[in-house]
Scaffold this active site. Sequence first.
Site, PDB file in Angstrom:
ATOM      1  N   ARG A  33      50.629  40.276  44.254  1.00 60.55           N
ATOM      2  CA  ARG A  33      51.311  39.321  43.312  1.00 60.55           C
ATOM      3  C   ARG A  33      50.845  39.090  42.581  1.00 60.55           C
ATOM      4  NH1 ARG A  33      49.315  33.877  46.344  1.00 60.55           N
ATOM      5  NH2 ARG A  33      47.236  35.772  46.449  1.00 60.55           N
TER       6      ARG A  33
ATOM      7  N   GLU B 190      38.696  40.689  57.604  1.00 59.31           N
ATOM      8  CA  GLU B 190      40.175  40.846  58.143  1.00 59.31           C
ATOM      9  C   GLU B 190      40.540  41.787  56.730  1.00 59.31           C
ATOM     10  OE1 GLU B 190      38.230  38.681  57.395  1.00 59.31           O
ATOM     11  OE2 GLU B 190      38.071  37.581  59.617  1.00 59.31           O
ATOM     12  N   ASN B 191      40.151  42.061  55.875  1.00 67.71           N
ATOM     13  CA  ASN B 191      41.023  43.217  55.572  1.00 67.71           C
ATOM     14  C   ASN B 191      41.223  44.485  55.517  1.00 67.71           C
ATOM     15  OD1 ASN B 191      39.803  41.732  51.986  1.00 67.71           O
ATOM     16  ND2 ASN B 191      42.056  41.483  53.056  1.00 67.71           N
TER      17      ASN B 191
ATOM     18  N   ASP C 174      41.527  36.367  43.648  1.00 67.28           N
ATOM     19  CA  ASP C 174      42.272  36.516  44.951  1.00 67.28           C
ATOM     20  C   ASP C 174      44.036  36.626  44.178  1.00 67.28           C
ATOM     21  OD1 ASP C 174      44.366  36.945  46.921  1.00 67.28           O
ATOM     22  OD2 ASP C 174      44.275  35.285  47.572  1.00 67.28           O
TER      23      ASP C 174
HETATM   24  C1  IPE Z   1      40.462  36.894  50.955  1.00 64.29           C
HETATM   25  O1  IPE Z   1      42.146  36.679  50.028  1.00 64.29           O
HETATM   26  C2  IPE Z   1      39.654  37.946  50.502  1.00 64.29           C
HETATM   27  C3  IPE Z   1      39.350  38.278  49.532  1.00 64.29           C
HETATM   28  C4  IPE Z   1      39.901  37.820  47.801  1.00 64.29           C
HETATM   29  C5  IPE Z   1      38.629  39.967  49.161  1.00 64.29           C
HETATM   30  P1  IPE Z   1      42.420  37.837  51.470  1.00 64.29           P
HETATM   31  O2  IPE Z   1      44.530  38.035  50.171  1.00 64.29           O
HETATM   32  O3  IPE Z   1      42.659  38.405  51.986  1.00 64.29           O
HETATM   33  O4  IPE Z   1      43.115  36.372  52.622  1.00 64.29           O
HETATM   34  P2  IPE Z   1      44.324  35.459  53.085  1.00 64.29           P
HETATM   35  O5  IPE Z   1      45.112  36.418  53.912  1.00 64.29           O
HETATM   36  O6  IPE Z   1      45.181  35.255  51.916  1.00 64.29           O
HETATM   37  O7  IPE Z   1      43.398  34.005  54.052  1.00 64.29           O
HETATM   38  C1  IPE Z   2      42.876  39.830  46.858  1.00 62.29           C
HETATM   39  O1  IPE Z   2      44.048  40.300  46.364  1.00 62.29           O
HETATM   40  C2  IPE Z   2      41.548  41.300  46.651  1.00 62.29           C
HETATM   41  C3  IPE Z   2      40.996  42.105  48.414  1.00 62.29           C
HETATM   42  C4  IPE Z   2      41.423  40.825  49.040  1.00 62.29           C
HETATM   43  C5  IPE Z   2      41.025  43.162  48.193  1.00 62.29           C
HETATM   44  P1  IPE Z   2      44.866  40.928  47.004  1.00 62.29           P
HETATM   45  O2  IPE Z   2      45.165  42.244  47.350  1.00 62.29           O
HETATM   46  O3  IPE Z   2      45.182  40.140  48.589  1.00 62.29           O
HETATM   47  O4  IPE Z   2      46.053  39.881  46.590  1.00 62.29           O
HETATM   48  P2  IPE Z   2      47.368  38.821  47.058  1.00 62.29           P
HETATM   49  O5  IPE Z   2      46.730  38.153  48.189  1.00 62.29           O
HETATM   50  O6  IPE Z   2      48.034  39.902  48.094  1.00 62.29           O
HETATM   51  O7  IPE Z   2      48.369  38.619  46.360  1.00 62.29           O
HETATM   52 MG    MG Z   3      45.117  38.309  48.551  1.00 55.82          MG
END
Ligand code: IPE
Ligand code: IPE
Ligand code: MG
Length: 232
Positions: free
Chosen positions: A15, A58-59, A11
């Site tokens: 950011r 959820e992504n 994660d």
């Molecule tokens: C969890 O991260 C999923 C992955 C790292 C693929 P998210 O960024 O989607 O989770 P939330 O929204 O912060 O809980």
């Molecule tokens: C994790 O990084 C990758 C995926 C969930 C695909 P994020 O895209 O969630 O990055 P942040 O949490 O918004 O920084």
């Molecule tokens: Mg994230």
Amino acid sequence: MIPKHIAIIMDGNGRWAQKRGLPRTAGHKVGAETLKKVLAHARKKGIQTITLFAFSSENWNRPKEEVDTLMNLFRSYLKNDISQLTKEGVRVSFIGDRTKFAPDLQLQMNELEQKTCHLHQFHVVLALSYGARDDIVQATTRIAQDVKSGKIDIASIDTLLFASYLSTGEIDNPDLVIRTSGEERISNFLLWEIAYAEFYFTSVYWPDFDEKELDKAIASYEGRHRRFGKVS
Ligand code: IPE
Ligand code: IPE
Ligand code: MG
């Protein structure tokens, strides 16, 4: 003892990019490079299995442009980096709802899995379009079907049988779960499988995670005392 199975919630890509005035997708690109380094290091350290949360169920609700970029990244990652790993004797599996992906991606996932299912040295499990609640529901549905058709008896349903219906079926449970980016939550990752896992949270964003950070997580794990409810 080093963990046999590490699961990582990768994660903080967005950011990491935003902090640099870059589009979020730039973070995903660097994150893919991080994954390469971390996989090579985990293998060198003798980790047997590594499960990576790359895209959650959820992504899909993210802006289309970001989802499209991620799909193209997966496509090139599967074609180049993961295909290369399979040539080096690495076993690759996928968990999650792959029917949501484009046909070419599904084909590639199936092929990589079939080609490497007999290998045992190092197992890379990619969680794509994965949600633990969905996975528990699909397991329950299939168990109900098998009871209905007489294939299994209600009395035979126990935790072992249930686990075998999850998409992680034959894979041992993770010993250590790492989440980067400072968030301290599970976000619908392996709910059932982590019942007795150790957790390691770090504020490092995934694109900045590296060999040293993995070593730190492993060292933290090595200092834990796992009791599994017993008296040590
Ligand atoms: C969890 O991260 C999923 C992955 C790292 C693929 P998210 O960024 O989607 O989770 P939330 O929204 O912060 O809980
Ligand atoms: C994790 O990084 C990758 C995926 C969930 C695909 P994020 O895209 O969630 O990055 P942040 O949490 O918004 O920084
Ligand atoms: Mg994230």
